[in-house]
Design a protein around this motif. Structure first.
Motif, short mmCIF file in Angstrom:
data_model
loop_
_atom_site.label_atom_id
_atom_site.label_comp_id
_atom_site.label_asym_id
_atom_site.label_seq_id
_atom_site.Cartn_x
_atom_site.Cartn_y
_atom_site.Cartn_z
N LEU A 153 -16.42 12.55 18.27
CA LEU A 153 -15.77 11.11 18.48
C LEU A 153 -15.37 10.51 19.95
N ASN A 154 -15.08 11.72 20.71
CA ASN A 154 -14.84 11.26 22.12
C ASN A 154 -15.98 10.89 22.80
N ARG A 155 -17.32 11.14 22.20
CA ARG A 155 -18.50 10.80 22.88
C ARG A 155 -19.15 9.40 22.24
N VAL A 156 -18.70 8.93 21.23
CA VAL A 156 -19.01 7.83 20.26
C VAL A 156 -18.35 6.49 20.86
N TYR A 157 -19.25 5.61 20.94
CA TYR A 157 -18.78 4.08 21.20
C TYR A 157 -19.13 3.28 19.85
N PHE A 158 -20.07 3.45 18.99
CA PHE A 158 -20.18 2.95 17.79
C PHE A 158 -20.89 3.73 16.96
N HIS A 159 -20.94 3.98 15.69
CA HIS A 159 -21.68 4.84 14.85
C HIS A 159 -21.87 4.11 13.49
N SER A 160 -22.78 4.06 12.89
CA SER A 160 -23.12 3.42 11.59
C SER A 160 -22.43 4.27 10.37
N ALA A 161 -22.29 5.58 10.77
CA ALA A 161 -21.73 6.76 9.76
C ALA A 161 -20.21 6.09 9.90
N LEU A 162 -19.56 5.70 10.65
CA LEU A 162 -18.03 5.37 10.60
C LEU A 162 -17.61 4.18 9.66
N ASP A 163 -16.61 4.33 8.90
CA ASP A 163 -16.31 3.09 8.13
C ASP A 163 -15.29 2.30 8.90
N TYR A 164 -16.23 1.34 9.72
CA TYR A 164 -15.03 0.27 10.43
C TYR A 164 -14.18 -0.46 9.48
N VAL A 165 -13.04 -0.80 9.89
CA VAL A 165 -12.08 -1.72 9.34
C VAL A 165 -12.37 -3.09 9.39
N GLY A 166 -12.73 -3.69 8.20
CA GLY A 166 -13.00 -5.08 8.17
C GLY A 166 -11.90 -5.95 7.28
N VAL A 167 -11.68 -7.28 7.71
CA VAL A 167 -10.88 -8.01 7.16
C VAL A 167 -11.71 -8.94 5.96
N THR A 168 -11.31 -8.96 4.82
CA THR A 168 -11.83 -9.61 3.76
C THR A 168 -11.25 -11.11 3.49
N LEU A 169 -9.91 -10.88 3.71
CA LEU A 169 -9.13 -12.24 3.38
C LEU A 169 -8.05 -12.40 4.38
N ILE A 170 -7.89 -13.62 5.00
CA ILE A 170 -6.64 -14.12 5.72
C ILE A 170 -5.90 -15.06 4.91
N HIS A 171 -4.73 -14.90 4.78
CA HIS A 171 -3.95 -16.05 4.11
C HIS A 171 -2.50 -16.22 4.64
N SER A 172 -2.31 -17.75 5.09
CA SER A 172 -0.84 -17.81 5.52
C SER A 172 -0.19 -18.73 4.64
N GLY A 173 1.00 -18.58 4.16
CA GLY A 173 1.73 -19.33 3.29
C GLY A 173 3.03 -19.38 3.62
N THR A 174 3.88 -20.37 3.25
CA THR A 174 5.23 -20.56 3.70
C THR A 174 6.17 -20.40 2.26
N ILE A 175 7.08 -19.69 2.27
CA ILE A 175 7.83 -19.46 1.30
C ILE A 175 9.18 -20.36 1.31
N ALA A 176 9.58 -20.96 0.30
CA ALA A 176 10.96 -21.65 0.50
C ALA A 176 11.93 -20.91 -0.24
N HIS A 177 12.39 -19.69 0.46
CA HIS A 177 13.44 -18.88 -0.17
C HIS A 177 14.86 -19.65 -0.19
N PRO A 178 15.20 -19.86 -1.66
CA PRO A 178 16.25 -20.59 -1.99
C PRO A 178 17.87 -19.93 -1.45
N ALA A 179 18.69 -20.59 -1.24
CA ALA A 179 19.90 -20.03 -0.94
C ALA A 179 20.71 -19.25 -1.91
N ARG A 180 21.10 -18.06 -1.24
CA ARG A 180 21.68 -16.96 -2.29
C ARG A 180 23.09 -16.88 -1.99
#
Lengths: 229, 241
Positions: B32-59
């Protein structure tokens, strides 16, 4: 899109692993105290007596047996026994190996989901069973996860239990840590012995057993471990 | 040093590695220390990005005084959940929950009041949903209502090759190793400054003297006022897409 000067994370290994932990009980001391309160109560002493009464018209005296009661003040004693429990401080930890990384590669990161359940719930004599904040089903558990907390009156922390999943020396590990400080439950668990005729107080035994703070958890870990290359 | 690009039409393997170290092409995991990219490696991809605001009620704190210490309130706690997104991926993904600049570890506090009242959150995942779960405690102090914005990144599983393209490059896309690498997917890469999130290798909390300290990958420290140790955080690396 691809820059060979910018390392990219890739997954080395995906695995499922299990672990269990029984957080220990701590040592404790129980102390008793008592107080005695005199109580004066007005009662009546009653007895059968031959009571004679004269008829004012005929002058004739008639005697019959009747209950005659006389008020009397008597002193009794209320005895109150108190029990106080002192929990001693304890720090404890346990480490389990979950996964040896393929080829002994020194991995750079770990992604974790976990399913958790608590089969034994500890508690203390102040607030009872510890609250566990574990969600149902699978939840993200990167880094450290808070498992249980307990507090002294007013809310300052008394006990904390956490779990940390991490990579070290080519092995994915989980470390369970427990820490509680010493505390005494003040004024808990009273027994009343009211209206005793004797000034001498009774034996103040344990009103209640000391609650065991030990809890047991079981975990299933869904792990992806990877490296930046 | 030179970088060598090799594409093997027979196996579909594609790699960029340090010139002179062909073992990095045939056995990337051992080199791995000689590799810059290799198709045998399972690169981490992002399939979904979601942003949302939650209105947490007073407790609110309990109206009942502590059974033993009358000057303190009896503690109360509860939970509430919100479905953040119906991802419908058909598998339970790995993911990351981010608040502000902080990657949230499992069951992290997002609000505190006084010495102990607090709100903790966790992200539950199913094959179809990402669900935010709040667990709250109050002692002597109320927790005021709070609007908190959460950002969720869900990752792809290892991608299996399909198709017959060993290497296919256009002006806007690159596919390699029969689709195992596809730049149409949102791959993750390192970013040291102002990263979008962190991938971590170490612990994010410690306990001592009955107290708790959390140290987020961003460096944010959350102390409960009782902890007496010296925990400074665990390993992590900033990333972007």
């Amino acid at each position: 899109m691809l820059d060979t000067n910018t390392p990219m994370p890739h997954i080395l290994q995906v695995a499922t692993a299990s672990a269990s932990v029984t957080f220990p009980n701590t040592t404790h001391q129980v102390s008793h105290n008592h107080q005695t309160y005199p109580v004066t109560i007005q009662e009546e002493d009653c007895s059968l007596q031959n009571v004679c009464e004269r008829d004012w018209f005929t002058g004739q005296e008639t005697c019959t047996l009747k209950w005659v009661c006389t008020p009397v003040n008597r002193t009794y004693y209320d005895h109150v026994c108190g029990q106080s429990t002192t929990y001693n401080a304890l720090n404890w930890e346990q480490t389990n190996n979950l996964l040896t990384v393929v080829n002994g590669i020194q991995a750079d990161f770990v992604q974790v989901r976990v399913e958790a359940s608590r089969s034994v719930a500890g508690g203390d004599n102040n607030y009872g069973t510890f609250v566990a904040v574990l969600p149902p089903g699978q939840f993200l558990s990167q880094g450290s996860t808070l498992l249980e907390s307990a507090f002294i009156p007013g809310g300052a922390s008394w006990l904390r239990r956490i779990m940390s999943v991490y990579v070290e020396g080519g092995v994915v590990k989980v470390k369970f840590k427990h820490s509680n400080r010493g505390k005494s439950n003040h004024g808990a668990h009273f027994i009343n012995y009211p209206r005793s005729a004797s000034f001498l107080f009774p034996f103040c035994g344990d009103a209640v057993g000391v609650t065991n703070i030990s809890s047991k958890f079981d975990f299933t870990f869904y792990i992806s471990v990877g490296k930046f290359t | 040093m030179s970088k060598k690009l090799v594409a093997d039409g027979a196996t579909g393997a594609v790699a960029i590695y340090e010139g002179g170290f062909d073992a990095a092409f045939t056995n990337p995991l051992a080199n791995l220390n000689r590799v810059y990219f290799h198709s045998a490696l399972d690169y981490v991809g992002v399939t979904l990005i979601h942003s949302g605001t939650i209105a947490h009620p007073a407790r609110t704190a309990s109206g009942t005084n502590d059974k033993y210490i009358g000057s303190n309130r009896h503690p109360v706690n509860g939970t509430q959940e919100w479905t953040m997104v119906n991802h419908n991926l058909g598998y339970v993904p790995h993911g990351i929950l981010v608040v502000g600049n902080d990657m949230m570890p499992g069951l992290a506090p997002v609000q505190q009041a006084g010495s102990a009242s607090a709100r903790y959150v966790a992200l539950r995942l199913t094959t179809t949903q990402a669900i935010l779960r709040e667990h709250w405690y109050t002692f002597n102090d109320n927790l005021p209502a709070a609007n908190i914005t959460y950002k969720i990144y869900l990752f792809t599983p290892p991608i299996l090759p399909s198709g017959n393209k060993t290497l296919h490059i256009t002006a806007t896309t690159m596919q390699a190793s029969r689709g195992k690498l596809n730049t149409d997917l949102r791959y993750v890469r390192t970013k040291a400054t102002s990263p979008a999130f962190h991938l971590i290798s170490g612990a994010t909390a410690d306990v001592a003297a009955g107290g708790l300290r959390m140290v987020m990958p961003s460096g944010t420290v959350i102390n409960d006022g009782v902890y007496s140790g010296s925990f400074a955080g665990g390993g992590s690396r900033g990333c972007e897409i």
